[in-house]
Design a protein around this motif. Structure first.
Motif, PDB file in Angstrom:
ATOM      1  N   GLY A 197       7.836  -2.299   0.660  1.00 40.29           N
ATOM      2  CA  GLY A 197       8.312  -1.065   0.035  1.00 40.29           C
ATOM      3  C   GLY A 197       8.309   0.131   0.953  1.00 40.29           C
ATOM      4  N   VAL A 198       7.971  -0.056   2.218  1.00 41.17           N
ATOM      5  CA  VAL A 198       7.921   1.057   3.166  1.00 41.17           C
ATOM      6  C   VAL A 198       9.045   0.904   4.177  1.00 41.17           C
ATOM      7  N   ASN A 199       9.900   1.914   4.223  1.00 39.23           N
ATOM      8  CA  ASN A 199      10.990   1.959   5.185  1.00 39.23           C
ATOM      9  C   ASN A 199      10.576   2.919   6.295  1.00 39.23           C
ATOM     10  N   GLU A 200      10.594   2.458   7.508  1.00 47.58           N
ATOM     11  CA  GLU A 200      10.106   3.252   8.642  1.00 47.58           C
ATOM     12  C   GLU A 200      10.885   4.560   8.825  1.00 47.58           C
ATOM     13  N   VAL A 201      12.140   4.576   8.408  1.00 48.01           N
ATOM     14  CA  VAL A 201      12.973   5.780   8.551  1.00 48.01           C
ATOM     15  C   VAL A 201      12.409   6.925   7.718  1.00 48.01           C
ATOM     16  N   ASN A 202      11.843   6.614   6.553  1.00 46.26           N
ATOM     17  CA  ASN A 202      11.337   7.638   5.637  1.00 46.26           C
ATOM     18  C   ASN A 202       9.821   7.801   5.703  1.00 46.26           C
ATOM     19  N   LEU A 203       9.209   7.286   6.736  1.00 46.09           N
ATOM     20  CA  LEU A 203       7.756   7.321   6.875  1.00 46.09           C
ATOM     21  C   LEU A 203       7.279   8.720   7.261  1.00 46.09           C
ATOM     22  N   VAL A 204       6.278   9.223   6.539  1.00 46.86           N
ATOM     23  CA  VAL A 204       5.696  10.530   6.836  1.00 46.86           C
ATOM     24  C   VAL A 204       4.180  10.390   6.961  1.00 46.86           C
ATOM     25  N   VAL A 205       3.574  11.279   7.726  1.00 42.76           N
ATOM     26  CA  VAL A 205       2.124  11.285   7.928  1.00 42.76           C
ATOM     27  C   VAL A 205       1.595  12.610   7.389  1.00 42.76           C
ATOM     28  N   ARG A 206       0.552  12.543   6.588  1.00 42.77           N
ATOM     29  CA  ARG A 206      -0.033  13.730   5.961  1.00 42.77           C
ATOM     30  C   ARG A 206      -1.535  13.767   6.207  1.00 42.77           C
ATOM     31  N   HIS A 207      -2.046  14.971   6.417  1.00 43.86           N
ATOM     32  CA  HIS A 207      -3.483  15.202   6.596  1.00 43.86           C
ATOM     33  C   HIS A 207      -3.877  16.327   5.644  1.00 43.86           C
ATOM     34  N   LEU A 208      -4.695  16.008   4.656  1.00 41.34           N
ATOM     35  CA  LEU A 208      -5.102  16.994   3.662  1.00 41.34           C
ATOM     36  C   LEU A 208      -6.617  17.116   3.604  1.00 41.34           C
ATOM     37  N   MET A 229      -9.531   6.702  -3.703  1.00 41.62           N
ATOM     38  CA  MET A 229      -8.848   6.081  -2.565  1.00 41.62           C
ATOM     39  C   MET A 229      -8.443   4.647  -2.885  1.00 41.62           C
ATOM     40  N   THR A 230      -9.263   3.931  -3.636  1.00 41.24           N
ATOM     41  CA  THR A 230      -8.922   2.562  -4.018  1.00 41.24           C
ATOM     42  C   THR A 230      -7.649   2.542  -4.854  1.00 41.24           C
ATOM     43  N   GLU A 231      -7.521   3.481  -5.798  1.00 35.14           N
ATOM     44  CA  GLU A 231      -6.314   3.525  -6.625  1.00 35.14           C
ATOM     45  C   GLU A 231      -5.108   4.028  -5.836  1.00 35.14           C
ATOM     46  N   VAL A 232      -5.295   5.029  -4.987  1.00 36.22           N
ATOM     47  CA  VAL A 232      -4.192   5.539  -4.167  1.00 36.22           C
ATOM     48  C   VAL A 232      -3.679   4.426  -3.247  1.00 36.22           C
ATOM     49  N   ASP A 233      -4.573   3.599  -2.764  1.00 34.57           N
ATOM     50  CA  ASP A 233      -4.200   2.515  -1.855  1.00 34.57           C
ATOM     51  C   ASP A 233      -3.284   1.485  -2.517  1.00 34.57           C
ATOM     52  N   SER A 289      -6.743   6.698   5.052  1.00 35.30           N
ATOM     53  CA  SER A 289      -8.104   6.772   5.586  1.00 35.30           C
ATOM     54  C   SER A 289      -8.710   8.112   5.188  1.00 35.30           C
ATOM     55  N   PHE A 290     -10.031   8.165   5.237  1.00 35.25           N
ATOM     56  CA  PHE A 290     -10.745   9.392   4.883  1.00 35.25           C
ATOM     57  C   PHE A 290     -11.850   9.617   5.892  1.00 35.25           C
ATOM     58  N   ASP A 291     -11.868  10.816   6.478  1.00 35.49           N
ATOM     59  CA  ASP A 291     -12.913  11.198   7.419  1.00 35.49           C
ATOM     60  C   ASP A 291     -13.955  12.008   6.655  1.00 35.49           C
ATOM     61  N   GLU A 292     -15.107  11.415   6.422  1.00 33.07           N
ATOM     62  CA  GLU A 292     -16.154  12.075   5.635  1.00 33.07           C
ATOM     63  C   GLU A 292     -16.702  13.327   6.305  1.00 33.07           C
ATOM     64  N   ARG A 293     -16.791  13.297   7.610  1.00 36.45           N
ATOM     65  CA  ARG A 293     -17.360  14.440   8.342  1.00 36.45           C
ATOM     66  C   ARG A 293     -16.512  15.694   8.159  1.00 36.45           C
ATOM     67  N   SER A 294     -15.189  15.558   8.312  1.00 32.47           N
ATOM     68  CA  SER A 294     -14.308  16.717   8.193  1.00 32.47           C
ATOM     69  C   SER A 294     -13.678  16.845   6.811  1.00 32.47           C
ATOM     70  N   ASN A 314      -6.208  11.197   5.288  1.00 31.92           N
ATOM     71  CA  ASN A 314      -5.054  10.893   6.130  1.00 31.92           C
ATOM     72  C   ASN A 314      -4.192   9.859   5.413  1.00 31.92           C
ATOM     73  N   LEU A 315      -2.920  10.183   5.232  1.00 37.51           N
ATOM     74  CA  LEU A 315      -1.994   9.327   4.503  1.00 37.51           C
ATOM     75  C   LEU A 315      -0.744   9.078   5.323  1.00 37.51           C
ATOM     76  N   THR A 316      -0.203   7.884   5.209  1.00 37.48           N
ATOM     77  CA  THR A 316       1.106   7.560   5.759  1.00 37.48           C
ATOM     78  C   THR A 316       1.852   6.839   4.650  1.00 37.48           C
ATOM     79  N   TYR A 317       3.020   7.373   4.277  1.00 35.14           N
ATOM     80  CA  TYR A 317       3.764   6.761   3.180  1.00 35.14           C
ATOM     81  C   TYR A 317       5.259   6.978   3.337  1.00 35.14           C
ATOM     82  N   ASP A 318       6.016   6.186   2.579  1.00 35.69           N
ATOM     83  CA  ASP A 318       7.465   6.283   2.531  1.00 35.69           C
ATOM     84  C   ASP A 318       7.799   7.374   1.525  1.00 35.69           C
ATOM     85  N   ALA A 319       8.282   8.513   2.003  1.00 36.81           N
ATOM     86  CA  ALA A 319       8.518   9.664   1.139  1.00 36.81           C
ATOM     87  C   ALA A 319       9.700   9.472   0.195  1.00 36.81           C
TER      88      ALA A 319
END
Length: 121
Positions: A9-20, A34-38, A47-52, A56-61
């Motif tokens: 279901g992921v097309n590389e052309v529409n792939l975006v990277v997000r950091h929130l 995160m389990t449900e979002v996955d 992925s999730f950085d606990e320290r900061s 971090n998300l990468t998905y087909d927009a």
């Protein structure tokens, strides 16, 4: 050039990277969220950085948007940070997601289409 493998279901052309950045809250159930979002269709990496406290998300927009991800996070009491920088990025991310979704609905553009139509008249 080797083509990278993506989830179904992921097309590389529409792939975006997000950091929130997320708000730290003792009531938030980040692991469960995160389990449900996955499991969302169109998500490629998570992925999730606990320290900061950064998600971090990468998905087909064209298939998934930040609004859908935020709904799942809110269900578990996880909030996006309320600082101005994260708010600015969040608005920009939503704008780009909307553009990708609209462009995915359009038929591909063909530069020879006008020439062929005039030729047959």
């Amino acid at each position: 050039m080797k083509k990278e493998e993506h989830r179904p279901g992921v097309n590389e052309v529409n792939l975006v990277v997000r950091h929130l950045k997320l708000e730290s809250s003792p009531d938030a159930k980040i692991a469960e969220a995160m389990t449900e979002v996955d499991t969302l269709y169109g998500l490629d990496a998570l992925s999730f950085d606990e320290r900061s406290q950064v998600l971090n998300l990468t998905y087909d927009a064209s298939r998934l948007g930040l609004d859908g991800i935020e709904e799942v996070l809110a269900k578990y009491g996880v909030e996006i940070s309320h600082d101005w920088w994260t708010h600015l990025k969040e608005g920009f991310y939503k704008f780009i997601d909307e553009n990708v979704q609209e462009n995915a609905k359009q038929p591909p553009w063909d530069c020879h289409q006008r020439y062929q139509q005039n030729k047959h008249k």
